[in-house]
Design a protein around this motif. Structure first.
Motif, PDB file in Angstrom:
ATOM      1  N   ALA A  35       0.830  -1.210   0.000  1.00  9.16           N
ATOM      2  CA  ALA A  35       0.000   0.000   0.000  1.00  9.16           C
ATOM      3  C   ALA A  35       0.863   1.257   0.000  1.00  9.16           C
ATOM      4  O   ALA A  35       0.536   2.246  -0.679  1.00  9.16           O
ATOM      5  N   ALA A  36       1.964   1.250   0.729  1.00  9.71           N
ATOM      6  CA  ALA A  36       2.852   2.411   0.779  1.00  9.71           C
ATOM      7  C   ALA A  36       3.522   2.654  -0.580  1.00  9.71           C
ATOM      8  O   ALA A  36       3.632   3.800  -1.033  1.00  9.71           O
ATOM      9  N   HIS A  67       2.670   6.054  -2.962  1.00  9.56           N
ATOM     10  CA  HIS A  67       3.662   6.964  -3.546  1.00  9.56           C
ATOM     11  C   HIS A  67       3.457   7.074  -5.061  1.00  9.56           C
ATOM     12  O   HIS A  67       3.501   8.176  -5.624  1.00  9.56           O
ATOM     13  N   ALA A  68       3.227   5.941  -5.711  1.00  9.64           N
ATOM     14  CA  ALA A  68       3.028   5.959  -7.168  1.00  9.64           C
ATOM     15  C   ALA A  68       1.789   6.774  -7.547  1.00  9.64           C
ATOM     16  O   ALA A  68       1.814   7.533  -8.520  1.00  9.64           O
ATOM     17  N   ALA A  88       2.051   6.344 -13.550  1.00 14.23           N
ATOM     18  CA  ALA A  88       1.881   4.939 -13.931  1.00 14.23           C
ATOM     19  C   ALA A  88       0.465   4.470 -13.640  1.00 14.23           C
ATOM     20  O   ALA A  88      -0.100   3.664 -14.379  1.00 14.23           O
ATOM     21  N   SER A  89      -0.111   4.972 -12.552  1.00 14.20           N
ATOM     22  CA  SER A  89      -1.500   4.666 -12.208  1.00 14.20           C
ATOM     23  C   SER A  89      -2.343   5.899 -12.471  1.00 14.20           C
ATOM     24  O   SER A  89      -1.924   7.022 -12.182  1.00 14.20           O
ATOM     25  N   PHE A  90      -3.541   5.686 -12.974  1.00 11.49           N
ATOM     26  CA  PHE A  90      -4.442   6.809 -13.205  1.00 11.49           C
ATOM     27  C   PHE A  90      -5.368   7.042 -12.012  1.00 11.49           C
ATOM     28  O   PHE A  90      -6.266   7.862 -12.078  1.00 11.49           O
ATOM     29  N   GLU A  91      -5.151   6.310 -10.909  1.00 16.04           N
ATOM     30  CA  GLU A  91      -5.908   6.631  -9.702  1.00 16.04           C
ATOM     31  C   GLU A  91      -5.428   7.979  -9.185  1.00 16.04           C
ATOM     32  O   GLU A  91      -4.250   8.327  -9.307  1.00 16.04           O
ATOM     33  N   ILE A  92      -6.335   8.720  -8.578  1.00 15.99           N
ATOM     34  CA  ILE A  92      -6.017  10.037  -8.043  1.00 15.99           C
ATOM     35  C   ILE A  92      -5.803   9.980  -6.535  1.00 15.99           C
ATOM     36  O   ILE A  92      -4.907  10.613  -5.994  1.00 15.99           O
ATOM     37  N   GLU A  93      -6.635   9.212  -5.856  1.00 20.15           N
ATOM     38  CA  GLU A  93      -6.537   9.039  -4.407  1.00 20.15           C
ATOM     39  C   GLU A  93      -6.036   7.631  -4.115  1.00 20.15           C
ATOM     40  O   GLU A  93      -6.616   6.656  -4.601  1.00 20.15           O
TER      41      GLU A  93
END
Length: 182
Positions: free
Chosen positions: A24-25, A29-30, A36-41
């Motif tokens: 998760a940590a 950070h990513a 690389a990830s399109f997640e925002i939160e």
């Protein structure tokens, strides 16, 4: 020589529940600093555990790279799409702690993930790489036999700019040379 010594310090194994805080940590950070990830939160540990359980319970590989007792990266191959015709294809995800970028952990993880997915009988693996400027990830995938399958232009908005998704693909085992067994 120094790179070989660093690689020797890393081992790959199946991800266990106790690894989720580190996973998760790394992902946090990513999400917060990268593309690389399109997640925002970033998801919390409970959500990361739920995601791991979904991957593992579906018979898909989920791996970690560790140096001593420290998890320095993780990778998994989850379902590519939910419809039954896609059941022989997986999508790869790989994240490495920023202090370990360029030190061989990503290559070791992806190599092990390819072997684990092939052992499970999957026939194709797809990488959906966030940001066409992610040259390191694109080069890593190409070095391990992935070919460019397309670029989706400006499909994500993050950190104040439009981002592409680069699609890369690699056959596993006999690929499409024969019918699947399952």
């Amino acid at each position: 020589m120094a790179a070989e010594a660093q690689r020797a310090q890393v081992s790959i194994r199946a991800c266990e529940i106790r690894d989720i805080p580190a996973v998760a940590a790394i992902y946090r950070h990513a999400v917060l600093t990268g593309t690389a990830s399109f997640e925002i939160e970033p998801p919390d540990e409970a959500e990361m555990l739920r995601r791991r359980e979904a991957v593992v319970s579906g018979g898909h590989p989920y791996l970690v790279a560790e140096s001593g007792p420290t998890v320095v990266g993780y990778a998994y191959a989850g379902p590519y799409r939910p419809r039954p015709a896609y059941r022989n294809t997986v999508e790869s995800s790989i994240y490495v702690h920023p202090e370990w970028h360029g030190r061989g952990a990503g290559r070791m993880l992806l190599s092990a993930l390819l072997a684990a997915a092939e052992e499970r009988g999957f026939r194709q693996i797809v990488a959906v790489i966030g940001d066409s400027g992610n040259e390191a990830s694109i080069a890593l995938h190409a070095a391990l036999g992935f070919t460019h399958a397309g670029t989706l232009r400006s499909v994500g908005w993050k950190h104040g700019r439009w981002l592409d998704s680069v699609l890369m693909q690699r056959a596993l085992g006999p690929g499409d040379a024969s019918r699947p067994t399952g």
